[in-house]
Design a protein around this motif. Structure first.
Motif, PDB file in Angstrom:
ATOM      1  N   GLY A  86       0.831  -1.205   0.000  1.00 21.99           N
ATOM      2  CA  GLY A  86       0.000   0.000   0.000  1.00 21.99           C
ATOM      3  C   GLY A  86       0.863   1.251   0.000  1.00 21.99           C
ATOM      4  O   GLY A  86       0.573   2.218  -0.709  1.00 21.99           O
ATOM      5  N   GLY A  87       1.929   1.237   0.766  1.00 21.46           N
ATOM      6  CA  GLY A  87       2.847   2.376   0.794  1.00 21.46           C
ATOM      7  C   GLY A  87       3.529   2.584  -0.549  1.00 21.46           C
ATOM      8  O   GLY A  87       3.684   3.715  -1.019  1.00 21.46           O
ATOM      9  N   LEU A  88       3.933   1.496  -1.189  1.00 23.50           N
ATOM     10  CA  LEU A  88       4.580   1.600  -2.498  1.00 23.50           C
ATOM     11  C   LEU A  88       3.613   2.123  -3.553  1.00 23.50           C
ATOM     12  O   LEU A  88       3.980   2.938  -4.402  1.00 23.50           O
ATOM     13  CB  LEU A  88       5.137   0.234  -2.925  1.00 23.50           C
ATOM     14  CG  LEU A  88       6.293  -0.303  -2.088  1.00 23.50           C
ATOM     15  CD1 LEU A  88       6.654  -1.718  -2.523  1.00 23.50           C
ATOM     16  CD2 LEU A  88       7.502   0.611  -2.187  1.00 23.50           C
ATOM     17  N   ILE A  89       2.380   1.641  -3.487  1.00 22.05           N
ATOM     18  CA  ILE A  89       1.367   2.109  -4.443  1.00 22.05           C
ATOM     19  C   ILE A  89       1.111   3.596  -4.228  1.00 22.05           C
ATOM     20  O   ILE A  89       1.036   4.365  -5.191  1.00 22.05           O
ATOM     21  CB  ILE A  89       0.072   1.288  -4.311  1.00 22.05           C
ATOM     22  CG1 ILE A  89       0.315  -0.137  -4.809  1.00 22.05           C
ATOM     23  CG2 ILE A  89      -1.078   1.946  -5.077  1.00 22.05           C
ATOM     24  CD1 ILE A  89      -0.807  -1.108  -4.487  1.00 22.05           C
ATOM     25  N   TRP A  90       1.009   4.018  -2.981  1.00 25.70           N
ATOM     26  CA  TRP A  90       0.781   5.429  -2.681  1.00 25.70           C
ATOM     27  C   TRP A  90       1.928   6.280  -3.223  1.00 25.70           C
ATOM     28  O   TRP A  90       1.708   7.329  -3.826  1.00 25.70           O
ATOM     29  CB  TRP A  90       0.618   5.639  -1.176  1.00 25.70           C
ATOM     30  CG  TRP A  90       0.529   7.086  -0.807  1.00 25.70           C
ATOM     31  CD1 TRP A  90       1.484   7.848  -0.204  1.00 25.70           C
ATOM     32  CD2 TRP A  90      -0.573   7.959  -1.059  1.00 25.70           C
ATOM     33  NE1 TRP A  90       1.053   9.131  -0.050  1.00 25.70           N
ATOM     34  CE2 TRP A  90      -0.213   9.234  -0.564  1.00 25.70           C
ATOM     35  CE3 TRP A  90      -1.817   7.805  -1.633  1.00 25.70           C
ATOM     36  CZ2 TRP A  90      -1.046  10.333  -0.643  1.00 25.70           C
ATOM     37  CZ3 TRP A  90      -2.642   8.907  -1.708  1.00 25.70           C
ATOM     38  CH2 TRP A  90      -2.266  10.146  -1.216  1.00 25.70           C
ATOM     39  N   ASP A  91       3.164   5.836  -3.033  1.00 26.09           N
ATOM     40  CA  ASP A  91       4.315   6.574  -3.536  1.00 26.09           C
ATOM     41  C   ASP A  91       4.285   6.681  -5.058  1.00 26.09           C
ATOM     42  O   ASP A  91       4.594   7.731  -5.623  1.00 26.09           O
ATOM     43  CB  ASP A  91       5.622   5.912  -3.088  1.00 26.09           C
ATOM     44  CG  ASP A  91       5.845   6.020  -1.584  1.00 26.09           C
ATOM     45  OD1 ASP A  91       5.185   6.868  -0.936  1.00 26.09           O
ATOM     46  OD2 ASP A  91       6.683   5.257  -1.061  1.00 26.09           O
ATOM     47  N   ALA A  92       3.909   5.597  -5.732  1.00 25.44           N
ATOM     48  CA  ALA A  92       3.849   5.597  -7.194  1.00 25.44           C
ATOM     49  C   ALA A  92       2.759   6.547  -7.692  1.00 25.44           C
ATOM     50  O   ALA A  92       2.970   7.292  -8.663  1.00 25.44           O
ATOM     51  CB  ALA A  92       3.603   4.184  -7.715  1.00 25.44           C
TER      52      ALA A  92
ATOM     53  N   ALA B 141       3.944  10.116  -7.216  1.00 25.28           N
ATOM     54  CA  ALA B 141       4.935  10.476  -8.234  1.00 25.28           C
ATOM     55  C   ALA B 141       4.263  10.751  -9.572  1.00 25.28           C
ATOM     56  O   ALA B 141       4.625  11.700 -10.279  1.00 25.28           O
ATOM     57  CB  ALA B 141       5.972   9.364  -8.365  1.00 25.28           C
ATOM     58  N   ALA B 142       3.271   9.929  -9.930  1.00 28.36           N
ATOM     59  CA  ALA B 142       2.558  10.130 -11.199  1.00 28.36           C
ATOM     60  C   ALA B 142       1.801  11.457 -11.198  1.00 28.36           C
ATOM     61  O   ALA B 142       1.814  12.193 -12.187  1.00 28.36           O
ATOM     62  CB  ALA B 142       1.601   8.969 -11.453  1.00 28.36           C
ATOM     63  N   VAL B 143       1.154  11.772 -10.097  1.00 30.47           N
ATOM     64  CA  VAL B 143       0.418  13.040  -9.995  1.00 30.47           C
ATOM     65  C   VAL B 143       1.385  14.214 -10.107  1.00 30.47           C
ATOM     66  O   VAL B 143       1.101  15.199 -10.807  1.00 30.47           O
ATOM     67  CB  VAL B 143      -0.383  13.104  -8.674  1.00 30.47           C
ATOM     68  CG1 VAL B 143      -0.903  14.498  -8.396  1.00 30.47           C
ATOM     69  CG2 VAL B 143      -1.535  12.101  -8.712  1.00 30.47           C
ATOM     70  N   ASN B 144       2.529  14.114  -9.464  1.00 34.74           N
ATOM     71  CA  ASN B 144       3.526  15.186  -9.561  1.00 34.74           C
ATOM     72  C   ASN B 144       4.020  15.356 -10.996  1.00 34.74           C
ATOM     73  O   ASN B 144       4.227  16.473 -11.457  1.00 34.74           O
ATOM     74  CB  ASN B 144       4.697  14.926  -8.618  1.00 34.74           C
ATOM     75  CG  ASN B 144       4.332  15.185  -7.172  1.00 34.74           C
ATOM     76  OD1 ASN B 144       3.446  15.983  -6.884  1.00 34.74           O
ATOM     77  ND2 ASN B 144       5.007  14.515  -6.257  1.00 34.74           N
ATOM     78  N   GLU B 145       4.213  14.248 -11.697  1.00 33.82           N
ATOM     79  CA  GLU B 145       4.630  14.314 -13.106  1.00 33.82           C
ATOM     80  C   GLU B 145       3.554  14.992 -13.952  1.00 33.82           C
ATOM     81  O   GLU B 145       3.864  15.803 -14.820  1.00 33.82           O
ATOM     82  CB  GLU B 145       4.907  12.912 -13.650  1.00 33.82           C
ATOM     83  CG  GLU B 145       6.183  12.289 -13.139  1.00 33.82           C
ATOM     84  CD  GLU B 145       7.423  13.000 -13.659  1.00 33.82           C
ATOM     85  OE1 GLU B 145       7.436  13.408 -14.838  1.00 33.82           O
ATOM     86  OE2 GLU B 145       8.365  13.156 -12.882  1.00 33.82           O
ATOM     87  N   ILE B 146       2.310  14.667 -13.703  1.00 34.72           N
ATOM     88  CA  ILE B 146       1.208  15.281 -14.464  1.00 34.72           C
ATOM     89  C   ILE B 146       1.164  16.780 -14.198  1.00 34.72           C
ATOM     90  O   ILE B 146       1.047  17.583 -15.135  1.00 34.72           O
ATOM     91  CB  ILE B 146      -0.140  14.610 -14.115  1.00 34.72           C
ATOM     92  CG1 ILE B 146      -0.156  13.170 -14.653  1.00 34.72           C
ATOM     93  CG2 ILE B 146      -1.312  15.414 -14.658  1.00 34.72           C
ATOM     94  CD1 ILE B 146      -1.304  12.333 -14.135  1.00 34.72           C
TER      95      ILE B 146
END
Length: 103
Positions: free
Chosen positions: A70-76, A79-84
């Motif tokens: 769950g923590g890894l998914i949250w981090d991913a 990161a995707a939202v920040n890239e967007i």
């Protein structure tokens, strides 16, 4: 608990420290990478031994694994939202500079 993996981890830690003291950063990094892999293997061996001794531990470890995932998914996702957001900001800046050139 005695295992070849534990002995290897100790040996790798000593070698990494020696390389660090003698100024060999590449070898230090290599030994530290191998040490992390070996420590992961030791952790897995300990888990297996504990589960064999008490099968209910499997549920405890499953919960820990799910929490880690769950923590890894949250981090991913973060990161995707920040890239967007970064891509949108870049597109807006390009668009504004194009409008400024036309005006």
């Amino acid at each position: 608990m005695s295992s070849p993996s534990i002995a290897r981890a100790i040996d790798l830690a000593k070698r990494a420290e020696h390389c660090r003291q003698t100024g060999q950063p590449r070898m230090t990094a290599l030994y530290e990478k191998n040490l992390r892999q070996t420590l992961h293997q030791v952790k897995q061996e300990i888990r297996t031994a504990r589960i064999q001794a008490n099968p209910f531990r499997a549920f405890q470890y499953l919960g820990e694994d799910l929490a880690d995932a769950g923590g890894l998914i949250w981090d991913a996702v973060l990161a995707a939202v920040n890239e967007i957001f970064g891509a949108v900001a870049t597109a807006q800046n390009i668009r504004q500079s194009d409008v400024a050139k036309v005006a």
